[in-house]
Design an enzyme around this catalytic site. Structure first.
Site, PDB file in Angstrom:
ATOM      1  N   GLY A  73      -4.739  39.938   9.948  1.00 65.72           N
ATOM      2  CA  GLY A  73      -4.367  40.128   8.554  1.00 65.72           C
ATOM      3  C   GLY A  73      -4.674  38.930   7.674  1.00 65.72           C
ATOM      4  O   GLY A  73      -5.414  38.012   8.045  1.00 65.72           O
TER       5      GLY A  73
ATOM      6  N   TYR B  91       1.494  30.601  -7.549  1.00 64.26           N
ATOM      7  CA  TYR B  91       1.583  29.668  -6.433  1.00 64.26           C
ATOM      8  C   TYR B  91       0.211  29.333  -5.836  1.00 64.26           C
ATOM      9  O   TYR B  91       0.063  28.337  -5.143  1.00 64.26           O
ATOM     10  CB  TYR B  91       2.479  30.244  -5.337  1.00 64.26           C
ATOM     11  CG  TYR B  91       3.920  30.408  -5.760  1.00 64.26           C
ATOM     12  CD1 TYR B  91       4.553  29.442  -6.534  1.00 64.26           C
ATOM     13  CD2 TYR B  91       4.656  31.525  -5.397  1.00 64.26           C
ATOM     14  CE1 TYR B  91       5.870  29.576  -6.932  1.00 64.26           C
ATOM     15  CE2 TYR B  91       5.985  31.677  -5.784  1.00 64.26           C
ATOM     16  CZ  TYR B  91       6.587  30.702  -6.550  1.00 64.26           C
ATOM     17  OH  TYR B  91       7.899  30.841  -6.943  1.00 64.26           O
TER      18      TYR B  91
ATOM     19  N   HIS C 200      19.082   7.525   9.236  1.00 63.51           N
ATOM     20  CA  HIS C 200      18.438   6.607   8.294  1.00 63.51           C
ATOM     21  C   HIS C 200      17.236   5.972   8.988  1.00 63.51           C
ATOM     22  O   HIS C 200      17.323   5.573  10.152  1.00 63.51           O
ATOM     23  CB  HIS C 200      19.418   5.503   7.882  1.00 63.51           C
ATOM     24  CG  HIS C 200      18.788   4.436   7.038  1.00 63.51           C
ATOM     25  ND1 HIS C 200      18.534   4.603   5.697  1.00 63.51           N
ATOM     26  CD2 HIS C 200      18.343   3.184   7.364  1.00 63.51           C
ATOM     27  CE1 HIS C 200      17.985   3.509   5.221  1.00 63.51           C
ATOM     28  NE2 HIS C 200      17.851   2.635   6.211  1.00 63.51           N
TER      29      HIS C 200
END
Length: 462
Positions: A41, A184, A446
């Site tokens: 597809g 988009y 972090h």
């Protein structure tokens, strides 16, 4: 010609339709899988796989040119578009081959050809190699997808018009690419070819890019594109195209200040997609279409004809591979497991693979207000995130929309480096019913980009 009987007929092999037939065959059903084009597809052949492969090449060229910002000396950067294309083709071929290798199952017949309905439960297939086959089944699943919308302005037939498929087959970088459309697709291709070395102009009919997003998000994306040297024209309607000499074209656009003429070497039409329903002759089966030509389905993906289902882009819902795959989840539950499943209330996120990425889950600020919700909104610029500063990826921001009284997270958007990965963390939090306070008080490693979520959601405490 006598019809061949099957338990299930599946038309198309996109993200959902390529997995469902395998599961049905494994469950003992006799399945006919009809495909008129390459296996996989749109996503595998002309969508996700090839475009994101080429975007990776464009990002590497962009980063190489930024070497001096990081104290890294590089020589002149050039792009061999033919080599980029070959890398893209290799990726697509590998994805196709991987799927084809899974099709050798008893009870699963792959039929190469174009299917059309001749009745509610009967299908005629015009075989790719010639000839016809008549098929019949009590259950039929349509997964035929969409295609690029043709450009219909004066002179469009007189100049070469590229679409999102054909542009990826170019072997030389365009001198000046004019892109029509502001959804988009156009920002991804516009930025990609700008980084390959093209001059790029984006022409958007509406007042801003990406009209489904909030105004501040749309404008930030436009700023990113303009910052890389792309011309973004909004409220500009294409009215005429014409040749302008050898390998040149002229586009006339209507703006608020009158008509304006643009000259370029290539024209890309990225004005949307239309459903592949005409060739299916759904009227012969009594299948209802909406006013745009998409197949109407209920929350169980069943059409107006009992036992006939549709999935993926052809239903007119969110045109994302992951929503098509969730359609597969719904149909797998119903047709393989015998359970009820629904599309109702599902949270469908999306990511636009510009650089930085734009990603969103849930409601925009505008949508929440339109629903009459009492909300609070917080924004955090990416230059307030330590990891973004360290990596030199400070463009964009994070934005959260929460319910004012409970702190429920209603929506989240991020324009930032690896924005899709950051958004997915918040999407999971939304699925788990975590609140803004939960996100503010969580411990994130972090220094990661996701650490910025602590700071963002802490703003609701102020």
């Amino acid at each position: 010609m006598a019809a061949e009987d099957y338990d299930v007929i599946v038309m198309g092999t996109s993200q959902g339709g390529r997995f469902l037939p395998l599961d049905l065959a494994k469950a003992g059903r006799r399945v006919a899988l009809v495909e008129r084009g390459p296996l996989g597809g749109v996503c595998v052949n002309t969508g996700c796989t090839p475009t994101k492969t080429m975007i990776a090449s464009a990002r590497l060229a962009y980063q190489a040119r930024r070497g001096a910002e990081y104290g890294v000396r590089t020589g002149p950067v050039s792009v061999d578009l033919a080599a980029v294309r070959e890398r893209k083709r290799d990726m697509v071929a590998g994805a196709r081959a991987g799927y084809a290798g899974r099709l050798g199952l008893d009870g699963l017949d792959l039929i190469a050809g174009e299917a059309r309905f001749t009745g509610p439960k009967t299908v005629e297939v015009a075989l790719t190699g010639g000839g016809l086959r008549q098929l019949r089944a009590p259950v039929i699943v349509v997964d035929a997808g969409t295609r690029p919308r043709p450009l219909e302005i004066d002179g469009a037939a007189e100049v070469p018009v590229l679409d999102s498929t054909s542009i990826m087959e170019l072997d030389e970088v365009p001198e000046h690419l004019i892109v029509l459309g502001g959804g988009y697709i156009s920002p991804e291709f516009g930025q990609m070819f700008r980084r390959f070395g093209s001059e790029v102009t984006i022409v958007q009919h509406g007042p801003r890019l990406m009209r489904a997003e909030d105004d501040d998000v749309s404008e930030a994306v436009a700023e990113v594109l303009r910052g890389e040297g792309i011309t973004v024209l909004t409220s500009a309607t294409p009215v005429r195209a014409e040749p302008a000499g050898e390998d040149r074209l002229r586009l006339t656009v209507r703006t608020e200040d009158g008509e304006r003429q643009l000259e370029g070497s290539h024209l890309l039409s990225a004005i949307g997609r239309v459903p592949n329903t005409e060739a299916l002759t759904p009227g012969e089966a009594g299948i209802r279409l909406d006013e745009r030509g998409f197949i109407e389905v209920d929350e169980h993906l069943e059409t107006s004809v009992p036992g006939v289902y549709a999935m993926g882009d052809i239903t007119g819902g969110a045109s994302f591979t992951h929503s098509s795959y969730d359609d597969y989840r719904v149909l797998h539950a119903q047709l393989v497991k015998g359970e009820k499943a629904s599309t109702r209330g599902r949270l469908v996120p999306h990511t636009v693979f510009t650089d930085p990425q734009l990603a969103r889950a849930g409601l925009t600020e505008r949508e929440a207000l339109a629903q009459g919700r009492e909300i609070r909104v917080a924004k955090l610029p990416m230059n307030a995130v330590v990891r973004a500063l360290e990596t030199g990826e400070t463009r964009g921001f994070m934005k959260a929309v929460v319910e004012a009284r409970t702190g429920e997270i209603l929506g989240f958007a991020v324009l930032g480096s690896e924005g899709g990965e950051i958004m997915t963390m918040v999407q999971v939090a939304m699925l788990g019913k975590l609140t803004a306070a939960d996100m503010a008080n969580a411990i994130f490693t972090h220094p990661l980009l996701a650490e910025g979520l602590n700071t963002l959601f802490s703003l609701f405490d102020e």
